[in-house]
Write an enzyme that holds these catalytic residues in place. Structure first.
Site, PDB file in Angstrom:
ATOM      1  CG  ASP A 113      -1.903   1.106   1.269  1.00  0.00           C
ATOM      2  OD1 ASP A 113      -2.865   1.017   0.506  1.00  0.00           O
ATOM      3  OD2 ASP A 113      -1.717   2.078   2.039  1.00  0.00           O
TER       4      ASP A 113
ATOM      5  CD  GLU B 135      14.233 -15.345   3.511  1.00  0.00           C
ATOM      6  OE1 GLU B 135      13.300 -15.881   4.158  1.00  0.00           O
ATOM      7  OE2 GLU B 135      14.913 -14.405   3.951  1.00  0.00           O
TER       8      GLU B 135
HETATM    9  C1  NOJ Z   1      -4.408   3.057  -0.777  1.00  0.00           C
HETATM   10  C2  NOJ Z   1      -5.570   2.154  -0.522  1.00  0.00           C
HETATM   11  O1  NOJ Z   1      -5.919   1.477  -1.704  1.00  0.00           O
HETATM   12  C3  NOJ Z   1      -6.680   3.021   0.010  1.00  0.00           C
HETATM   13  O2  NOJ Z   1      -7.902   2.336   0.067  1.00  0.00           O
HETATM   14  C4  NOJ Z   1      -6.254   3.549   1.351  1.00  0.00           C
HETATM   15  O3  NOJ Z   1      -7.244   4.435   1.846  1.00  0.00           O
HETATM   16  C5  NOJ Z   1      -4.927   4.307   1.270  1.00  0.00           C
HETATM   17  N1  NOJ Z   1      -3.943   3.616   0.461  1.00  0.00           N
HETATM   18  C6  NOJ Z   1      -4.338   4.511   2.638  1.00  0.00           C
HETATM   19  O4  NOJ Z   1      -3.891   3.299   3.163  1.00  0.00           O
END
Ligand code: NOJ
Ligand code: CA
Length: 560
Positions: free
Chosen positions: A215, A260
């Site tokens: 993310d 790994e």
């Molecule tokens: C990207 C994620 O896809 C989204 O849903 C989220 O709100 C933000 N990153 C923050 O983690």
């Protein structure tokens, strides 16, 4: 039954994979509380196997106060009770593997939840402590320190800083959150943060997880001086928090951990306009792939799509990825049913102002699905896309949950409309969303018109989006011309995209994909067998907003 596992070399399965994005809260509810969960996902695995996907990416399932639908994680090594337990995750992984489906989980390294024990101890420990060094705590500016330490803005609206209050009520330092205040940013310059995430990766890989979706992957490194940002500053080494060079050493160590065991994949969520900067994330020894956001944002235009496709194919070290939608953006049939068919996160409000022609949007979405699934690389299917669900734009204000809606004072409608629970069966909401009967309504209401789009109704309807996705995935997964082969553009008239996939003459079959984005019908090659079409053909003519896959023995023939 089609078994994806039988056709993919196990170590590089991800290169051409079809990956289903499962937004667990809205997929299927196993215990009747109106919220999707792992038991529901386990029960519906046969649906995904029959759809023909190679892997599932799960949005976060960790313990969380759900201030941002689980992207605010309080414990990286467990499962939120609303979704189930670690034992359920183990069962899910085992049962998916038995069906030949890999499991990818979401890891959120930029920030945690304000309920994470590290953040709680940082608040208690006070200014200058080692506990606070894992985050970004700073004194405020101005008299009494009552101004934020710098001018950074939260991506969800409002300042990116929130002031702390000491137990005796006196105002204290501020802390940084690029998203909601409930999502404090980690300080990746702190060695404890690095070690913690390396351990988290090992924890899940040892449980059998096959990959990780990272993310906000370009945001982790911050300029320690925390200078003000110029409003128009480009991401890159000089930007105080987006796409800084330091971020790459993190992914090099993550890659070593993934490697790994062969076959594990790291996928970056990297929103960057500059392809050259994006390419750095898939340098040898870093991430395997990155999401193709330019494709997801691109209008329904042959010229612009071709440009975006060429740019993605130029990321030489990594296979391209193709994404039409996800849980952060408007659903595709809605987007393509507007007169402006582009999408951008910061202009959602503008796009929501357009009227929507759902029949047109659906026709284009069908054409886009075949275009997308013919391209070389991996493809993502956001749950519900295969049913042709639309963006629910009329959610009552008091039911909206997205922090974007709340933090912009309702100016930005946010993302709830793409997260409405799936319709499975029956003629009335909740459409079988809760598997064994429901004590509670689904957490967001489904439109009653979705009765025609349930999995059951779609399965029985030859012309449904679901049947198109199943057919396309079956052909994509079994036709040798579409397996890890390059593509070659073919001459075509304005508004038409035509390319071939397959082996070079005289070996085997070639598949040609022709997508007509122009307003007029186009003639198809007379000698071609139609493998699949997104809509009815008019004799040998491909109507507007329609894509066809054609098959001809030997490349020489198709070029003739
Ligand atoms: C990207 C994620 O896809 C989204 O849903 C989220 O709100 C933000 N990153 C923050 O983690
Ligand atoms: Ca549930």
């Amino acid at each position: 039954m089609h078994n994806p596992a039988s056709r993919v070399p196990s170590d590089s399965w991800w290169r051409g994979a079809a990956i289903y994005q499962l937004y667990v809260r809205s997929f299927a509810d196993g215990n009747g509380d109106g919220i999707g969960d792992l038991a529901g996902a386990i029960a519906r695995l046969p649906y995904l196997a029959a759809l023909g996907v190679d892997a599932i990416w799960f949005n976060p399932w960790y313990p969380s106060p759900m201030s941002d639908a689980g992207y605010d994680i309080a414990d990286y090594r467990s499962v939120d009770p609303v979704f189930g337990s670690l034992a359920d995750a183990d069962t899910l992984i085992a049962e998916a593997h038995a069906l030949g489906i890999r499991i990818i989980i979401d890891v959120v390294p930029n920030h945690c939840s304000s309920a994470h024990p590290w953040f709680a101890s940082a608040l208690l420990a006070g200014a200058g402590s080692a506990e606070r060094d894992r985050f970004w705590f700073r004194p405020g500016r101005g008299p009494g320190g009552d101004q934020p330490p710098n001018n950074w803005q939260s991506i969800f609206g409002g300042p990116a800083w929130t002031r702390t209050t000491a137990p005796d009520g006196t105002p204290g330092e501020w802390y940084l959150h690029l998203f909601a205040p409930e999502q404090p940013d980690f300080n990746w310059a702190c060695p404890a943060v690095r070690l913690e995430f390396e351990d988290v990766l090992r924890f899940w890989f040892e449980r059998g997880v096959d990959g990780v979706r990272i993310d906000s992957a370009a945001l982790l490194s911050k300029d320690p001086a925390l200078p003000d940002v110029d409003p128009g500053a480009a991401p890159g080494p000089a930007h105080p928090y987006t796409d800084r060079d330091d971020v790459h050493s993190i992914y090099r160590s993550w890659r070593a951990i993934a490697d790994e065991k062969p076959g594990r994949v790291l996928i970056g969520e990297v929103w960057l306009p500059d392809t050259a900067r994006l390419a750095r994330y898939v340098n040898p020894g870093e991430l395997h792939t990155v999401f193709n956001f330019p494709y997801l944002s691109c209008p329904w235009s042959a010229v612009e799509l071709r440009q975006v496709i060429d740019q993605a194919l130029a990321l030489a070290d990594a296979p391209a990825t193709w994404v039409l939608s996800n849980h952060d953006v408007d659903r595709i049939v809605t987007r393509y049913g507007r007169t402006d068919t582009a999408f951008s996160l910061d202009r959602r409000q503008y796009f929501h102002g357009f009227p929507v022609d759902l029949a047109l949007g659906t026709r284009r979405a069908r054409a886009a699905a075949l275009l997308t699934m013919a391209l070389p690389g991996s493809v993502y299917i956001y749950q519900g896309e295969e049913l042709g669900l639309w963006e629910v734009q009329d959610i009552p204000d008091d039911l909206r949950q997205d922090p974007i809606w709340h933090r912009t004072g309702g100016a930005d409608p946010g993302r709830d409309g793409s997260r409405v629970p799936l319709p499975w069966s029956g003629t009335e909401p909740p459409f079988g969303f809760s598997l064994f009967g429901a004590a509670a309504e689904p957490w967001l209401r489904q439109p009653k018109e979705w009765r025609d789009l349930t999995v059951a109704a779609s399965s029985a309807n030859d012309g449904s989006m679901l049947r198109l996705y199943r057919d396309a995935l079956r052909i994509r997964g079994s036709e040798p011309a579409l397996l890890d082969t390059p593509m070659t553009w073919q001459p075509s008239q304005d508004g038409v995209l035509a390319f071939d996939r397959g082996l070079s003459f005289p070996h085997g079959t070639a598949v040609r994909c022709v997508a007509n984005l122009s307003p007029a019908p186009v003639a198809l090659p007379p000698n071609a067998e139609i493998l699949l079409a997104s809509g009815p053909l008019a004799g040998a003519q491909l109507p507007p907003d329609t894509t066809a896959w054609l098959c001809v023995e030997g490349r020489g023939a198709i070029l003739a």
